[in-house]
Design a protein around this motif. Structure first.
Motif, PDB file in Angstrom:
ATOM      1  N   ASP A 180       1.066  -1.336  -0.194  1.00 48.75           N
ATOM      2  CA  ASP A 180       0.306   0.131  -0.066  1.00 48.75           C
ATOM      3  C   ASP A 180       1.510   1.165  -0.025  1.00 48.75           C
ATOM      4  O   ASP A 180       0.620   2.332  -0.833  1.00 48.75           O
ATOM      5  CB  ASP A 180      -1.267   0.064   1.142  1.00 48.75           C
ATOM      6  CG  ASP A 180      -2.286  -1.616   1.228  1.00 48.75           C
ATOM      7  OD1 ASP A 180      -2.764  -1.294  -0.129  1.00 48.75           O
ATOM      8  OD2 ASP A 180      -3.152  -1.174   2.413  1.00 48.75           O
ATOM      9  N   ARG A 190       1.578   1.774  -2.861  1.00 47.38           N
ATOM     10  CA  ARG A 190       1.064   2.355  -5.124  1.00 47.38           C
ATOM     11  C   ARG A 190       1.265   3.779  -4.619  1.00 47.38           C
ATOM     12  O   ARG A 190       0.409   4.822  -4.968  1.00 47.38           O
ATOM     13  CB  ARG A 190      -0.229   1.629  -4.170  1.00 47.38           C
ATOM     14  CG  ARG A 190      -1.073   0.594  -3.591  1.00 47.38           C
ATOM     15  CD  ARG A 190      -1.690  -0.380  -3.852  1.00 47.38           C
ATOM     16  NE  ARG A 190      -2.296  -1.803  -4.349  1.00 47.38           N
ATOM     17  CZ  ARG A 190      -2.074  -3.102  -3.682  1.00 47.38           C
ATOM     18  NH1 ARG A 190      -1.842  -2.498  -2.263  1.00 47.38           N
ATOM     19  NH2 ARG A 190      -2.266  -4.094  -4.050  1.00 47.38           N
ATOM     20  N   ARG A 201      -8.794   9.040  -4.223  1.00 45.55           N
ATOM     21  CA  ARG A 201      -9.785   8.259  -3.691  1.00 45.55           C
ATOM     22  C   ARG A 201      -9.752   6.946  -4.412  1.00 45.55           C
ATOM     23  O   ARG A 201     -10.758   5.288  -3.989  1.00 45.55           O
ATOM     24  CB  ARG A 201     -11.017   9.347  -5.066  1.00 45.55           C
ATOM     25  CG  ARG A 201     -12.411   8.478  -5.008  1.00 45.55           C
ATOM     26  CD  ARG A 201     -13.555   9.301  -4.933  1.00 45.55           C
ATOM     27  NE  ARG A 201     -13.243  10.178  -4.174  1.00 45.55           N
ATOM     28  CZ  ARG A 201     -14.883  10.295  -4.177  1.00 45.55           C
ATOM     29  NH1 ARG A 201     -15.499   9.274  -3.784  1.00 45.55           N
ATOM     30  NH2 ARG A 201     -15.246  11.705  -3.264  1.00 45.55           N
ATOM     31  N   ALA A 202      -8.846   6.628  -5.549  1.00 46.93           N
ATOM     32  CA  ALA A 202      -9.121   4.846  -6.575  1.00 46.93           C
ATOM     33  C   ALA A 202      -8.206   4.118  -4.984  1.00 46.93           C
ATOM     34  O   ALA A 202      -9.029   2.943  -5.029  1.00 46.93           O
ATOM     35  CB  ALA A 202      -9.108   5.063  -7.580  1.00 46.93           C
ATOM     36  N   LEU A 203      -7.567   4.755  -4.823  1.00 48.78           N
ATOM     37  CA  LEU A 203      -6.455   3.696  -4.038  1.00 48.78           C
ATOM     38  C   LEU A 203      -7.311   4.016  -2.430  1.00 48.78           C
ATOM     39  O   LEU A 203      -7.153   2.585  -2.314  1.00 48.78           O
ATOM     40  CB  LEU A 203      -5.574   4.595  -3.729  1.00 48.78           C
ATOM     41  CG  LEU A 203      -4.333   4.595  -4.144  1.00 48.78           C
ATOM     42  CD1 LEU A 203      -2.912   5.345  -4.094  1.00 48.78           C
ATOM     43  CD2 LEU A 203      -3.936   3.224  -4.507  1.00 48.78           C
ATOM     44  N   LEU A 253     -10.410   2.685  -1.906  1.00 47.33           N
ATOM     45  CA  LEU A 253     -11.672   2.757  -3.206  1.00 47.33           C
ATOM     46  C   LEU A 253     -10.961   1.005  -2.908  1.00 47.33           C
ATOM     47  O   LEU A 253     -11.767  -0.481  -2.746  1.00 47.33           O
ATOM     48  CB  LEU A 253     -12.864   2.928  -4.341  1.00 47.33           C
ATOM     49  CG  LEU A 253     -13.342   3.701  -3.546  1.00 47.33           C
ATOM     50  CD1 LEU A 253     -13.878   4.050  -5.652  1.00 47.33           C
ATOM     51  CD2 LEU A 253     -14.389   2.993  -3.055  1.00 47.33           C
ATOM     52  N   GLN A 254      -9.531   0.543  -3.321  1.00 47.96           N
ATOM     53  CA  GLN A 254      -9.476  -0.874  -3.887  1.00 47.96           C
ATOM     54  C   GLN A 254      -9.144  -0.833  -1.890  1.00 47.96           C
ATOM     55  O   GLN A 254      -8.369  -2.336  -2.079  1.00 47.96           O
ATOM     56  CB  GLN A 254      -8.146   0.038  -4.327  1.00 47.96           C
ATOM     57  CG  GLN A 254      -8.080  -0.410  -6.015  1.00 47.96           C
ATOM     58  CD  GLN A 254      -7.077   0.668  -6.497  1.00 47.96           C
ATOM     59  OE1 GLN A 254      -5.533   0.378  -6.201  1.00 47.96           O
ATOM     60  NE2 GLN A 254      -7.586   1.597  -7.761  1.00 47.96           N
ATOM     61  N   SER A 255      -8.177  -0.113  -1.538  1.00 46.00           N
ATOM     62  CA  SER A 255      -7.690  -1.086   0.251  1.00 46.00           C
ATOM     63  C   SER A 255      -7.918   0.051   0.880  1.00 46.00           C
ATOM     64  O   SER A 255      -8.103   0.737   2.000  1.00 46.00           O
ATOM     65  CB  SER A 255      -5.846  -0.352  -0.039  1.00 46.00           C
ATOM     66  OG  SER A 255      -5.560  -0.633   1.105  1.00 46.00           O
TER      67      SER A 255
END
Length: 261
Positions: free
Chosen positions: A55, A58, A147-149, A151-153
């Protein structure tokens, strides 16, 4: 005008206070702000610290490092938000400017914290300004990518929520102080906070390692520079503090504590 010997003494106190603060005190709190209790603004791990290595990579992959000179604004009040900035080095001042031009300092933030909330994902307008008060290095994290990260983690989302909760506690503490304490109490409380969190013990005295002008102190407590000048002169006459060119030395910590009660 101070003698050359006194000037050397003040220079030595400033250097020693700054060195000791850099070595130890910065770990005690994450910034400088008006708060009723030191614990409310205690140290918070960096946004990246709780994350696993994957993470963390990322986050770093979407980031962009920026070098800020002293006086460089990251954004100004009213600018559109587009993400957050992780502070890697230096000191960032966040402040609100009234239509009259009067400013209130919300906080000075140090490395490990971020600036750019409350809309971390880049919507709406900034409700305050942030500016580097010394050479600083930050990492910009674009709102849509963040925001995308999130939602993924779940770990990244929780780290962001923890960081926002900490900021909310800090600003709530400031609002409580402004709304319930007199300006005299706020000044005394700020000096106690600075002495405990950013002060270095030198004999019986406590040297606050970060210099503050009268205007800096006034903006932190919601007062005027002229009022702060008068109050510091009175405290100096009573033997509670010494003040010279931004350097504050607490001569009588016990007396300062009693004035806060």
């Amino acid at each position: 005008m101070p003698s050359s010997g006194m000037a050397l003494e003040w220079s030595s106190l400033r250097r020693q206070g700054s060195e000791r603060m850099s070595a130890a005190s910065l770990g005690k709190a994450t910034g400088i702000m008006l708060a009723g209790a030191d614990a409310l603004v205690g140290s918070l791990p960096s946004l990246l610290d709780p994350l696993c290595e994957a993470d963390r990579r990322r986050i770093l992959a979407v980031g962009r490092k920026e070098i800020l000179k002293t006086g460089k604004h990251i954004w100004r009040q009213g600018d559109l938000q587009n993400g957050i900035y992780l502070i890697e080095e230096g000191r960032i001042r966040s402040y609100y400017a009234a239509p009259s031009g009067r400013e209130v300092t919300l906080a000075y933030w140090f490395a490990g914290n971020f600036v750019g909330g409350p809309d971390m994902f880049g919507t709406g307008a900034h409700v305050w300004s942030s500016v580097a008060v010394e050479p600083s290095q930050v990492m910009f994290l674009p709102g849509p990518a963040l925001r995308a990260l999130a939602l993924q983690s779940a770990s990244i989302a929780v780290a962001l929520l923890d960081a926002l909760a900490f900021k909310a506690r800090c600003y709530s503490a400031m609002a409580q102080m402004l709304g319930t304490r007199s300006v005299t109490e706020r000044l005394h409380r700020l000096l106690v906070f600075l002495s405990k969190v950013y002060g270095s013990q030198q004999g019986r005295e406590i040297v606050i390692g970060i210099p503050f002008t009268h205007g800096d102190l006034a903006n932190l407590i919601g007062s005027t520079r002229q009022w702060v000048t008068v109050q510091l002169s009175r405290m100096q006459a009573r033997g509670v503090i010494r003040y010279h060119r931004g350097l504050i030395v607490i001569l009588n910590p016990r007396a300062l504590d009693l004035e806060v009660v």
